[in-house]
Design an enzyme around this catalytic site. Structure first.
Site, PDB file in Angstrom:
ATOM      1  N   ASP A  41       3.679  -0.138   5.892  1.00  0.00           N
ATOM      2  CA  ASP A  41       2.853  -0.961   4.888  1.00  0.00           C
ATOM      3  C   ASP A  41       2.884  -2.690   5.076  1.00  0.00           C
ATOM      4  O   ASP A  41       2.770  -3.492   4.312  1.00  0.00           O
ATOM      5  CB  ASP A  41       4.102  -1.050   3.630  1.00  0.00           C
ATOM      6  CG  ASP A  41       4.749   0.401   3.273  1.00  0.00           C
ATOM      7  OD1 ASP A  41       4.124   1.413   3.751  1.00  0.00           O
ATOM      8  OD2 ASP A  41       5.219   0.634   2.615  1.00  0.00           O
ATOM      9  N   GLU A 224      -2.872   4.779  -3.505  1.00  0.00           N
ATOM     10  CA  GLU A 224      -1.664   3.805  -3.634  1.00  0.00           C
ATOM     11  C   GLU A 224      -1.770   2.557  -2.260  1.00  0.00           C
ATOM     12  O   GLU A 224      -3.238   2.854  -2.381  1.00  0.00           O
ATOM     13  CB  GLU A 224      -0.316   4.107  -3.002  1.00  0.00           C
ATOM     14  CG  GLU A 224      -0.087   4.911  -1.786  1.00  0.00           C
ATOM     15  CD  GLU A 224       0.902   5.958  -1.557  1.00  0.00           C
ATOM     16  OE1 GLU A 224       1.814   5.849  -2.675  1.00  0.00           O
ATOM     17  OE2 GLU A 224       0.627   5.542  -0.130  1.00  0.00           O
TER      18      GLU A 224
HETATM   19  C1  6LW Z   1       4.405   2.631  -0.321  1.00  0.00           C
HETATM   20  C2  6LW Z   1       3.395   3.416  -0.338  1.00  0.00           C
HETATM   21  C3  6LW Z   1       3.110   4.081   1.275  1.00  0.00           C
HETATM   22  O1  6LW Z   1       4.764   2.383  -1.226  1.00  0.00           O
HETATM   23  O2  6LW Z   1       4.399   4.120   1.522  1.00  0.00           O
HETATM   24  O3  6LW Z   1       2.104   4.880   3.281  1.00  0.00           O
HETATM   25  C4  6LW Z   1       5.271   4.194   0.149  1.00  0.00           C
HETATM   26  N1  6LW Z   1       2.167   3.750   2.157  1.00  0.00           N
HETATM   27  O4  6LW Z   1       1.992   2.932  -0.587  1.00  0.00           O
HETATM   28  C5  6LW Z   1       6.369   3.572   0.797  1.00  0.00           C
HETATM   29  O5  6LW Z   1       6.054   3.076   1.469  1.00  0.00           O
END
Ligand code: 6LW
Length: 566
Positions: A41, A224
């Site tokens: 991330d 996300e």
């Molecule tokens: C993070 C989300 C993700 O919050 O995994 O790969 C989660 N993306 O954006 C945990 O790292």
């Protein structure tokens, strides 16, 4: 109070006690990942010719390592953002809870880091600030009403600041239906103000002519990692989708107004490997952050997973966790194109360097002789330490670790101090002085993947005999399982673990490393549940001491610790 001050100094800006010579030379090519080992991330910000990058840390303390680079290719950890227990309560958390996706931004002399503390009460989103990115960083400013995970901060050129994050709609239209909210943030009072708007609703794109190429419901779930940017009068909203595994993808939208409506790039997603064969070396590309470098060129940092061996080509068998990669962007047209010289939308392993002078470091070898008075910022604990169970001053030039009842498989802060395993082929060794006094006591080297998946290579006691033993714990087992053991009379010895993918060798030396003897080699754990472990994290290698549920006044002394790639 004394303890808190002690911990504060432990992770204050520490002089690097490892050798990493800086060399400046001309640019050629670089290899992804740019930051290997557990570094998911990524988020990046720029201050003139300096770049700073942070990654997620979950149950590990200190939280959120901060890396610095001048060339975008070579990164050196200069500190940790959450370096004091008062900033980060990881007590009792399960593995892969804790600190999710941080976002780092710089505005008018101040660094801001926003993230989510998951699983803790009170938890939620908070912001910390610093004027020196190496620290110290402030205590958290908790943001009331910020929901979901993966918060973003955006500083507009009219002085307004916006925060965004994710939320689940009241009536989800499909599996893991997430949307993105945005709201103005008052950074004087750390309060969300004004109206909250939905930036992007995933449901708008579940139709026949949706603008996310090739997407179906399955690929649009789990929106996300939102970020907002501004370029040439357009606001750009980016996010990832499809989850952090095989379907991971990154898309971009734009609008003339911060609150939208946003139009999608007809070529979305602009980065994914979800159509690659499942055995690809690099997969799960996503969770990205865009940035400018040099003279208004654009780049992107994002997470990847690597698979090193054909028989580990299954989705959860990535040995190093999620890592950080870099690509350059062609943004001469309306929309950014990742890797314009390679295949569009791909992470290329070998790429031409950005046109910046290279500043290289030796990342292949790392050692600590414990001559420093503070712990190097790479040293990491599992959960928040609440007492001073280690010392660099008990014996000068050594790290002493108290044996405590806490054990690795519990949701506690065990006496473990480790650093990231950054390579699939690595070797770790340490010189240790330790005498187990009873059958509860042990100390040695540990490779920690999560609380139910680890390798322990320790000096211990069985009946009245001192033994050297290697054990493994797999996520489907209730107990440690013996790999090998051997009676040994030494209390000063060198321990070495060598790993090649999921195959390990355990060696020791009783005469200063002149002769290495093998306890057990070719221990192949590929077909065990040891490999199906960490959901979001990656392995740490380090030193460990425990009295396994009993009180103890014993300690283990470590004279040095070495890590290298081979
Ligand atoms: C993070 C989300 C993700 O919050 O995994 O790969 C989660 N993306 O954006 C945990 O790292």
């Amino acid at each position: 109070m004394g303890k808190l001050i002690f911990l504060l100094t432990i992770f204050a800006i520490t002089a690097c006690n490892t050798q990493s010579k800086e060399v400046v030379r001309a640019c050629d090519t670089f290899t992804n990942p740019i930051i290997s080992g557990f570094n998911p991330d990524p988020s990046i910000c720029r201050v003139k010719d300096d770049y700073y990058l942070v990654t997620s840390t979950f149950e590990y303390f200190p939280g959120v390592p901060i890396y610095h680079s001048k060339d975008l290719v070579n990164w050196k950890q200069i500190g940790n953002v959450l370096h004091r227990p008062s900033q980060l309560n990881l007590d009792g958390l399960e593995c892969s809870q804790g600190i999710f996706a941080p976002c780092i931004r710089y505005n008018k002399g101040v660094f801001y880091m926003v993230t989510t503390l998951v699983g803790q009460r009170p938890g939620g989103d908070f912001i910390v600030t610093a004027t020196n990115p190496a620290g110290p960083w402030s205590d958290p400013h908790w943001i009331d009403g910020a929901t979901g995970i993966d918060p973003d901060l955006f500083f507009d050129d009219d002085g307004k600041v916006y925060m965004s994050g994710t939320f689940k709609p009241e009536e989800p239209a499909f599996y893991k239906h997430n949307n993105i909210w945005v709201q103005e943030l008052d950074v004087e009072n750390w309060e969300l103000v004004g109206e909250r708007k939905t930036l992007v609703d995933g449901a708008d794109f579940v139709n026949d002519d949706n603008p996310i190429r090739g997407d179906s419901e399955a690929h649009l779930y789990a929106i996300e990692a939102p970020h907002l940017y501004k370029k040439d009068g357009w606001y750009y909203s980016t996010f990832s989708h499809g989850g952090t595994g095989y379907n991971h993808a990154f898309s971009i939208f734009r609008s003339k107004h911060i609150f939208g409506p946003y139009e999608g790039n007809p070529n979305n997603p602009i980065l994914t490997h979800r159509d690659y064969p499942r055995y690809s070396y690099i997969m799960a590309t996503g969770h990205a952050d865009l940035f400018t470098y040099g003279n208004n060129n654009w780049g992107i940092v994002y997470l990847i997973k690597r698979q090193f061996k054909e028989d580990t080509f299954k989705s959860n068998r990535y040995i190093l966790g999620r890592e950080t990669a870099l690509s350059l962007i062609d943004w001469s047209g309306d929309w950014p194109i990742v890797n314009p010289k390679g295949k569009i939308t791909r992470c290329e392993v070998e790429q031409a360097c950005p046109n910046l002078p290279l500043h290289t470091f030796d990342n292949k070898h790392w050692e600590d002789d414990f001559e420093s008075t503070t712990l190097h910022p790479q040293w990491t604990f599992i959960r928040t330490p609440r007492s001073e169970w280690w010392s660099l001053s008990n014996k000068k030039g050594s790290l002493s670790i108290d044996l405590r009842p806490e054990m690795l498989h519990q949701k506690v802060n065990p006496s473990f101090i480790g650093k990231r395993q950054e390579h699939a082929k690595f070797s770790v060794s340490a010189q240790m002085e330790f005498t187990p006094r009873n059958t509860s006591e042990e100390a040695g080297i540990v490779i920690h993947r999560e609380r139910n998946s680890y390798l322990k290579y320790t000096l211990a006691k069985v009946d009245d005999k001192t033994i050297l033993r290697a054990v493994v714990r797999c996520s489907n087992m209730q107990n440690d399982s013996l790999i090998a053991q051997l009676p040994i009379s030494a209390s000063e010895l060198l321990l070495k673990v060598t790993g090649q993918n999921f195959e390990y060798a355990f060696e020791y030396s009783v005469n200063d490393g002149k002769n290495w003897l093998t306890l057990k080699d070719a221990v192949d754990l590929t077909e065990t549940k040891y490999i199906y472990s960490a959901r979001f994290t990656g392995p740490f290698v380090g030193m460990y001491a425990s009295s396994n549920g009993k009180e103890s006044s014993n300690d283990a002394l470590f004279d040095w610790f070495k890590y290298s790639e081979f």
